[in-house]
Design an enzyme around this catalytic site. Structure first.
Site, PDB file in Angstrom:
ATOM      1  N   LYS A  25       0.080   4.235  -0.263  1.00 15.54           N
ATOM      2  CA  LYS A  25      -0.570   5.414   0.343  1.00 15.54           C
ATOM      3  C   LYS A  25      -0.323   6.653  -0.536  1.00 15.54           C
ATOM      4  CE  LYS A  25      -0.132   3.208   4.794  1.00 15.54           C
ATOM      5  NZ  LYS A  25       0.025   3.337   6.239  1.00 15.54           N
ATOM      6  N   GLU A  60      -5.258  -4.640  10.919  1.00 14.20           N
ATOM      7  CA  GLU A  60      -4.213  -3.624  11.078  1.00 14.20           C
ATOM      8  C   GLU A  60      -4.465  -2.831  12.358  1.00 14.20           C
ATOM      9  OE1 GLU A  60      -2.333  -2.671   7.003  1.00 14.20           O
ATOM     10  OE2 GLU A  60      -3.941  -1.255   7.395  1.00 14.20           O
ATOM     11  N   ASN A  74       0.867  -1.177   0.000  1.00 16.34           N
ATOM     12  CA  ASN A  74       0.000   0.000   0.000  1.00 16.34           C
ATOM     13  C   ASN A  74       0.906   1.231   0.000  1.00 16.34           C
ATOM     14  OD1 ASN A  74      -1.787   2.051   0.552  1.00 16.34           O
ATOM     15  ND2 ASN A  74      -2.330   1.325   2.598  1.00 16.34           N
ATOM     16  N   HIS A 134      -9.443   1.291   5.069  1.00 16.67           N
ATOM     17  CA  HIS A 134      -8.164   1.502   5.765  1.00 16.67           C
ATOM     18  C   HIS A 134      -8.386   2.510   6.898  1.00 16.67           C
ATOM     19  CE1 HIS A 134      -4.074   2.671   6.650  1.00 16.67           C
ATOM     20  NE2 HIS A 134      -3.689   1.553   6.049  1.00 16.67           N
TER      21      HIS A 134
HETATM   22  P1  PGA Z   1       3.017   0.328   7.572  1.00 17.10           P
HETATM   23  O1  PGA Z   1       1.516   0.525   7.007  1.00 17.10           O
HETATM   24  O2  PGA Z   1       3.524  -0.981   7.004  1.00 17.10           O
HETATM   25  O3  PGA Z   1       3.779   1.503   7.081  1.00 17.10           O
HETATM   26  O4  PGA Z   1       2.903   0.261   9.057  1.00 17.10           O
HETATM   27  C1  PGA Z   1       0.634  -0.557   6.872  1.00 17.10           C
HETATM   28  C2  PGA Z   1      -0.685  -0.092   6.353  1.00 17.10           C
HETATM   29  O5  PGA Z   1      -1.188   0.942   6.792  1.00 17.10           O
HETATM   30  O6  PGA Z   1      -1.290  -0.732   5.464  1.00 17.10           O
END
Ligand code: PGA
Length: 251
Positions: A13, A166, A11, A97
């Protein structure tokens, strides 16, 4: 216990400019060696999705969206529909999310509508659930996650789905839950899925997400009912993402 190969989904983002697409060249060129052993998916920002889809096409690594609107089209400025993701060749779309729940006020009902939209377009939704630190400290994790799951994935949902657990306090923080904490929540999710989806619930993938890195991936991915990972920060560099993928198959 779910069978089948693990899914490692990246992801990105709100990260990445066109120059970042070189990472996808590296992922695409290695994905064939991993085919059939672990499934890879990358969810870039919408601005890069068309180019990303071209780079991943035929590589075995899938394209995914980070969100979708529940409607197929219409007057929704700034939104992207599941049909639009499918048109680019996407296989997955993340919905619910915690960053969208927080930044955009998305409720479980919104998430359920988006998941339904994904199914309508032939995509597999990756439906995210997870508790805040306050909820965990209050001892209410299982209750809250179960409620999110029931609300975001109604029992009548038709089609394939993936769940991502998560914990909000583990996202981007470098903190991960203990193995026992992850196993407890994944088992509870599995139990709920098995009750609500007698045909598919026992084999649906449940991903863990939150500070998954190359150096903790093997331990996390070997836990019972952890059928893959949703990776944020460590998915931005092909070398780290591929290391996590290799950890999923123990090489
Ligand atoms: P991270 O994010 O691996 O940077 O902790 C995971 C996510 O939010 O999907």
């Amino acid at each position: 216990m779910a069978e089948g190969i693990k899914l490692i989904a990246g992801n990105w983002k709100m990260n990445g400019l066109r120059a970042s697409l070189v990472e996808l060249d590296n992922i695409a060129s290695r994905a064939k060696d991993l085919a059939g052993q672990v499934e890879l998916a990358v969810c870039p920002p919408a601005t890069l999705a068309g180019l990303a889809g071209e780079k991943l096409q035929g590589s075995g690594a899938a394209l995914g969206g980070q969100d979708c609107h529940s409607n197929p089209s219409g007057p929704h400025t700034g939104d992207v529909s599941a049909e639009m993701w499918a048109d680019l060749g996407a296989r997955y779309v993340i919905v619910g999310h915690s960053e969208r729940r927080a930044d955009h006020g998305e409720t479980d009902a919104h998430v359920a509508a988006k998941a339904a939209g994904a199914g309508r377009a032939g995509l597999t939704p990756i439906i995210c659930v997870g508790e805040s630190l306050a909820i965990r400290d209050a001892g209410k994790t299982l209750e809250v996650v179960d409620r999110q799951l029931e609300g975001s994935l109604p029992a009548g949902f038709k089609g394939a789905f993936v769940i991502a657990y998560e914990p909000i306090w583990a996202i981007g923080t470098g903190r991960t839950p203990t193995p026992a904490q992850i196993v407890e929540v994944h088992q509870a999710i599995r139990d709920r899925l098995s009750r609500n989806f007698p045909e598919t619930g026992s084999s649906a993938r449940i991903l863990y997400g939150g500070s998954v890195k190359p150096d903790n991936a093997a331990e996390l991915l070997n836990l019972p009912n952890v059928n893959g990972a949703l990776v944020g920060g460590a998915s931005l560099k092909a070398v780290d993402f591929l290391a996590i993928a290799r950890a999923a198959i123990g090489v």
